[in-house]
Design a protein around this motif. Sequence first.
Motif, mmCIF file in Angstrom:
data_model
loop_
_atom_site.group_PDB
_atom_site.id
_atom_site.type_symbol
_atom_site.label_atom_id
_atom_site.label_comp_id
_atom_site.label_asym_id
_atom_site.label_seq_id
_atom_site.Cartn_x
_atom_site.Cartn_y
_atom_site.Cartn_z
ATOM 1 N N PRO A 61 -6.795 1.910 -3.381
ATOM 2 C CA PRO A 61 -5.795 1.666 -4.446
ATOM 3 C C PRO A 61 -6.264 2.141 -5.819
ATOM 4 N N LEU A 83 2.667 1.804 -3.363
ATOM 5 C CA LEU A 83 1.757 2.358 -4.376
ATOM 6 C C LEU A 83 1.628 3.873 -4.199
ATOM 7 N N ALA A 143 0.859 -1.199 0.000
ATOM 8 C CA ALA A 143 0.000 0.000 0.000
ATOM 9 C C ALA A 143 0.892 1.245 0.000
ATOM 10 N N THR A 185 -0.195 -4.723 -6.741
ATOM 11 C CA THR A 185 -1.418 -3.956 -6.478
ATOM 12 C C THR A 185 -2.637 -4.857 -6.500
#
Length: 297
Positions: free
Chosen positions: A174, A131, A128, A139
């Motif tokens: 995300p 990203l 996380a 992901t």
Amino acid sequence: MTATRIDGKAFAARLRERVGVRALEFAEAAGRKPGLAVVLVGEDPASQVYVRSKGKATLAANMESFEHRLPADTDERVLLELVERLNRDEAVDGILVQLPLPKHLDEKTIIAAIDPDKDVDGITPTNAGRLVLGMEALTSCTPLGCMLLLRDIFDDLSGLDAVVVGRSILFGKPMAQLLLAENCTVTMAHSRTRDLQGLLRRADIVVAAVGVPNLIRGDWLKPGAVVLDGGINRLDPEPGEIKGKIVGDVAYDEAEAHVRAITPVPGGVGATTIAVLLRNTLVAAYRNAGLAVPEGL
Ligand code: NAP
């Protein structure tokens, strides 16, 4: 205007084929197949179905599938030991612990124990963070599936207004990060959002990640928008039906008249998830073996 129906099934079939071919090339270069381990604790019927179909899809994509089924009363220490063993196992490139776990197990503790470089579900805090920081990450499969579908539709997403409805850790958050990384102007909506209709009216891209049947009405959408409906909601059965229909978060029949393209439910976003899981496993395999990840995965 009648919208294009975005065919998630066909997209997933093409992705699985590409992954299958690349998996053979990987096996030649690395001297072993990519491997995906799935851990299932307990006997939740929906989870059993998912695990079975993931196992089949893994083998069909020329990868090794390792299934670990543990009883519902498994001690946390035993599960952590299994995760650590899989972390060390060089035949395993991806580890997926099927959620939800039985209540006595702390999901956060178990997830945090997964090696981030084998976290093909993209749920560890490390992935996380990667990203958000724009680093190389694994992901979460459903939002990544949405992004792959969008890249198939748009040559360039730069500057487009995107609204993500829902802010869950596995989907909405995300998704927003992926859109931001493509230079979209991203708005996240959730249950406390005051004027969802107003936000949607100016959105070029809408991703619905809510879980409320037909929440988003057709005339809330901007003419020409592209809509990815991630919702999977079962309605109550109509008279004569044993099970109710599965519908999304967007009223499809209404939206079709307004938008440029939309995913159906079922057969849209949900159909891509397992293919993306296989893609993530292959990407992890290349990275774990110190090989360059091929283009176009
Ligand atoms: P979740 O954890 O329950 O999150 C739902 C989100 O929707 C929350 O952020 C919630 O806001 C927001 N929300 C609820 N009611 C709303 C409303 N009236 N207006 C605006 N926002 C609202 O769900 P999830 O795990 O993200 O899943 C969402 C949907 O996607 C479900 O239908 C699920 O089955 C589906 N899903 C599909 C896949 C797939 O493969 N296609 C994978 C995962 C999930 P708050 O944060 O304020 O509560």
